[in-house]
Every structure is written in C-alpha cells, then in structure tokens.
Design an enzyme around this catalytic site. Structure first.
Site, PDB file in Angstrom:
ATOM      1  N   ASP A 174       7.789  -1.750  11.174  1.00  0.00           N
ATOM      2  CA  ASP A 174       6.952  -0.652  10.655  1.00  0.00           C
ATOM      3  C   ASP A 174       6.058  -0.047  11.731  1.00  0.00           C
ATOM      4  O   ASP A 174       4.969   0.415  11.457  1.00  0.00           O
ATOM      5  CB  ASP A 174       6.109  -1.143   9.465  1.00  0.00           C
ATOM      6  N   ARG A 218       0.808  -1.228   0.000  1.00  0.00           N
ATOM      7  CA  ARG A 218       0.000   0.000   0.000  1.00  0.00           C
ATOM      8  C   ARG A 218       0.844   1.281   0.000  1.00  0.00           C
ATOM      9  O   ARG A 218       0.321   2.375  -0.183  1.00  0.00           O
ATOM     10  CB  ARG A 218      -0.963  -0.008   1.193  1.00  0.00           C
ATOM     11  N   LYS A 222       9.127  -0.561   2.161  1.00  0.00           N
ATOM     12  CA  LYS A 222       8.401   0.206   3.174  1.00  0.00           C
ATOM     13  C   LYS A 222       9.274   0.610   4.355  1.00  0.00           C
ATOM     14  O   LYS A 222       9.255   1.780   4.761  1.00  0.00           O
ATOM     15  CB  LYS A 222       7.198  -0.604   3.679  1.00  0.00           C
TER      16      LYS A 222
END
Ligand code: UD1
Ligand code: CA
Length: 485
Positions: free
Chosen positions: A109, A19, A26
């Site tokens: 994350d 995403r 990421k």
C-alpha cells in the site's frame, strides 16, 4: 537476473485496510492504471529479484487473484490472522524456507515508492554489508514508527508511535516499513520477536533491534523524496497518492518532449506510452495500454483506454476503448470508438460518430452523425451525414462492406448483411437491403409526389397558406405558370 538482484522481495498485503471503508480489499484500489498491489509489484520488479513473495490474508481470494494477474511468477503466502508485520514475515519463512542473500520487505500500500529507491536501498545494504538497512524519511508522518538514535547519531531502534515517549515522538525521522535484510539473519531473528507491546503484535521493527543487539551492523537510507514512504490508508490518502503519482508521470513525459497543456486536468496512467512532440490538451485522460504517436494532438476532452493513436493524428473530444487510430487521422469533436474500431491513416471521422468492430480505410471520411458497427469501409469512401450501419436484426449481428471510393448518400440505412461495391453510390435517404454492384447507384426510397395546392385547400387562413399565396402570386407576376385557387 543481474548479480545484484536480491534473493527475494516480500510484499506485505494481508492487512484489512479498515479506514478505506470498502468492500474491495485495500490493495486492489486503483490509481494511475494499476492497483496498489500492482504498483508495489512494478517497483519490486525493478530490483529483478530471484523470487517475489506476496503475503495475503484479508479477502485473500481477491488479493491472490490480483497477485496472479500482476505477478504470475510470485509465490503467494497466506497469513490467516494479521498478528503483525513480524508475524507476516515469519509466515513467509515457514512457507518458503530460509532465503539466503538479500531479502527486501515492502508493503502493498505504498504506491509512491520507486523502484529506483529500492535499488538504492539494496545497493547500499550490500555495499555496507549490513544485517539490515532501513528505508527512512524525514518530515511529518503521523502514526509512523520513529527512528531512535544515540547521541552520536548511531541507529538504536525503531519505536512505534503508540509505544513512544514524548521525547521519541518529537523525532522527525520515520520508518518507512521497507527494509533490506540479510535473509539468513532475518530468518533467525524473526523467530525471537515477542508480542510485548501495546498492540500485542509481532513487530518486524523488533527484528532490527534484535540484529543490532546481536552486534550486527544496521544502516539506514533516506528516501529520495519523503512522500515515497507515504502509505494509503483511506480514500483521502488514495486521492493524494493518485495526484502525486500523476504529477510524477506528467513530469516524466514533459521532460521526454511531450507538451501537456494543463497538468491540473490531465491524467495519464503509468502504463501509457507517448511519442515526442505529442501535445496533450486539457481535460484528457489516457488509460491502460494506450500508445500515442509522435506529434499527435490529443484533446481537449479525450478519454482513451487501451487505444493506439498514430503519428500526427488530431483528436478532439474523442472517447475510445481498444481502438486503433492511424497516422494523421482527424477525429471528433465527439467521436466514440468502441472495441475493435480501426481508423486507418489519413481518414477523417467527425462529429457524433460511433464505431464498433469497424475498419475505416485509408483516407475515407465519416464526417457527421453516423453509426458504424460490424463493417469495413474501403479506402477513400465517403459516408454521408446520418448514415446508419444497421448491424443488428434483434437476434444476430451482421457485417457490412463498403467498397473503395464508394459514396453513401446522406441518411442511408445499410441493413446488414449488405455489400456496396467499389465506386458505387447510394441515393440520400435510401434504406439499402440489397447489394449495390461496383459503379451502380442504389436507390431505395419512395418517389416524391407533390399534391398541388394542398395547403391552400386544407390549411386556409394559416401563415403557411398566406405565404404560399404570396409566393404563388409573385411567381405568376414573373410569368410562371401557377394554377389559381
Ligand atoms: C508499520 C511499522 C511502522 C512504520 C509503518 C509505515 C511495524 C510494527 N510498524 O506500522 O514502524 O512506520 O508501518 O507505514 O512494522 N501487514 C500484514 N500483516 C500483518 C500486519 C500488517 O501483511 O499482520 C501489512 C499491512 O497490510 C500493511 C503493512 O503490513 O501493508 C503495514 O501494516 P500496518 O498495520 O499499516 O503497520 P503500521 O502499524 O502502520
Ligand atoms: Ca499503515
């Protein structure tokens, strides 16, 4: 290494992070001066673990390189296919063996997760003698696993959102994905996890249920701040996390005695240090290893990267990278300091001045419209407006030295290599190509010649000619000697 330090911290960072819609993995996206992975490493370091393991997979070369940069001591384990959080941990145990003692598992994350919270989690885990202790939070965390408890509130299991019943979906306690495990029990249980779920993945959450089923004690710890367990999955969440982290950093410095005039427009990296009674003005950004001295006034409008600012310095609209600014220096508005610019104590650099690989001595002044590259300016020297240190001959860079208390006339070009001696002067408008010895005046320009009446002869009937005529007749009435036409 303290007695309570865990055997290991395992950071899961193999996922793709679809995403983010990014060519950059990421966990390499940055906020507050660190990558997402860097924040996970920094929080983990506060536990002082005996070993740190980072699981990489998607774009593993880049992620491994970042791991080596932010945690050179870490072991990197490759999970080639992302078959679930349980699978990731199983890969770690296959690679490094059974780790006895406390093993903390966390994500790469979750940048808001504090070291303090991890310490609380491991501390309570060890004190309770649990097989596993789950970090949870209350609130609203769409997509997260729910913590299912029995009627007495005892922990039963974690159910993933997509596997949950409507009643389970209504639960408001969520799994952070961060746990403290007994390492030996984890090693055994993780092998027994099945893929019997909607995603056909090995869920680490199932380990918790397996351990409870074996009769071991399972505990939970609520995160100090619910937002700590928020992960970053897209760029909207990245921006929100950046804002939240920034607020936390600003609050820390305000409580430490730093004035922040406008928190809404001030951005300070986690890696910056600020002295007491410093004042940070609006629209200011402090990055990397920047250090601000006590009592300094920085901003409005400063962007400082890896720059040291001395005590009581005053900076207005300054952009600086890898520069050193001394005590009580005044700088700006609109000063640009590039790497290896060094402005020593009590110096003044003013408006529209640029420095690169240059030292400005104590108390020296470079007030207006000047470029200083590859130079040393002595103490107390004064550099006139519009001076250019011409350091580049098109092929090589050359050095210029300006002595102590030298005086460089306005609009001088110093064509390097050249040395201006102590106490020497240059005449305004000079193009100095040869050394000026101490105490001399260097003049290097055409001598002025006035062509008498040129405008009156060559620009007849212009406003200039009329003005000149009026002035000349006034002057002649004053009795001064002026030739008539
Ligand atoms: C997981 C938890 C969920 C929890 C949520 C919190 C499971 C089954 N579910 O869900 O209960 O509420 O985290 O965010 O554990 N990763 C790997 N290898 C893999 C899969 C994941 O390294 O094979 C890493 C990812 O890079 C990521 C983290 O593990 O950093 C979490 O993975 P993700 O797929 O986001 O887990 P969720 O399904 O969100
Ligand atoms: Ca996630």
């Amino acid at each position: 290494m303290s007695e309570t330090s865990p055997a290991a911290v395992v950071i899961l960072a193999a996922g793709e992070g679809k995403r983010m819609k990014s060519g950059t993995p990421k966990v390499l996206h940055r906020l507050s001066g660190r990558s997402l992975l860097g924040h996970a490493v920094a929080a983990s370091a506060e536990l002082d673990p005996k070993r740190l393991v980072i699981v990489v997979g998607h774009m593993k070369e880049q992620v491994s390189a970042e791991a080596a940069a932010v945690a050179p001591e870490a072991a990197v384990v490759v999970q080639d296919r992302q078959l679930g959080t349980g699978h990731a941990v199983r890969m770690v145990i296959e690679a490094v063996g059974v780790m006895s003692g406390t093993v903390v598992v966390t994500y790469g994350d979750m940048p808001l997760l504090r070291g303090e919270t991890l310490r609380e989690l491991t501390g309570r885990h060890v004190a309770a003698g649990n097989a596993v202790t789950v970090l949870t939070a209350r609130g609203d965390f769409p997509g997260f696993g729910r913590v299912v408890r029995d009627a007495d509130g005892a922990f039963l299991r974690i159910v993933e959102e997509r596997d949950a019943t409507p009643a389970e979906l209504a639960i408001d306690e969520f799994n952070s994905g961060c746990y403290a495990f007994d390492g030996a029990l984890l090693s055994d249980a993780v092998k027994r996890v099945t893929t019997d779920n909607s995603q056909h993945e090995e869920y680490l959450t199932d380990v918790v249920e397996i351990l409870r089923g074996d009769g071991h004690s399972v505990g939970t710890v609520l995160a100090t701040e619910a937002a700590e367990i928020k992960g970053v999955n897209d760029r909207v969440e990245l921006a929100r996390a950046r804002r939240a982290l920034n607020d936390r950093i600003l609050e820390y410095w305000m409580r430490a005695g730093v004035t922040i005039v406008d928190p809404a427009s001030t951005w300070i990296d986690a890696t910056v240090t600020i002295g007491q009674d410093a004042e940070i003005g609006p629209q200011t950004q402090l990055e990397g290893g920047t250090v601000i001295g006590a009592g300094a006034k920085v901003g409005p409008g400063c962007l400082l990267t890896d720059t040291t600012v001395g005590e009581d310095a005053v900076l207005l609209h300054v952009v600086a990278r890898q520069a050193t600014i001394g005590d009580r220096v005044t700088a700006g508005p609109f000063a640009y300091l590039r790497p290896e610019a060094r402005i020593e104590a009590d110096a003044h650099i003013g408006a529209y001045v640029e420095f690169k690989k240059a030292t400005v001595g104590p108390g020296a002044k470079v007030p207006h419209l000047t470029y200083v590259g590859d130079a040393n300016i002595g103490a107390g020297a004064n550099i006139g407006a519009g001076t250019i240190f011409a350091n580049y001959d098109g092929v090589h860079k050359h050095h210029t030295t300006v002595g102590e208390h030298a005086f460089i006339g306005s609009n001088t070009v110093l064509a390097a290599p050249v040395t201006i001696g102590d106490g020497a002067y240059t005449a305004a408008g000079s193009a100095i190509t040869e050394d000026v010895p101490p105490g001399d005046l260097g003049i290097a320009r055409g001598r002025q010649h006035n062509s008498d009446g040129w405008v009156l002869r060559n620009r007849e009937q212009t406003r200039s000619a009329d003005a000149a005529k009026r002035s000349r007749s006034d002057d002649s009435q004053d009795g001064s000697q002026v030739d008539s036409q």
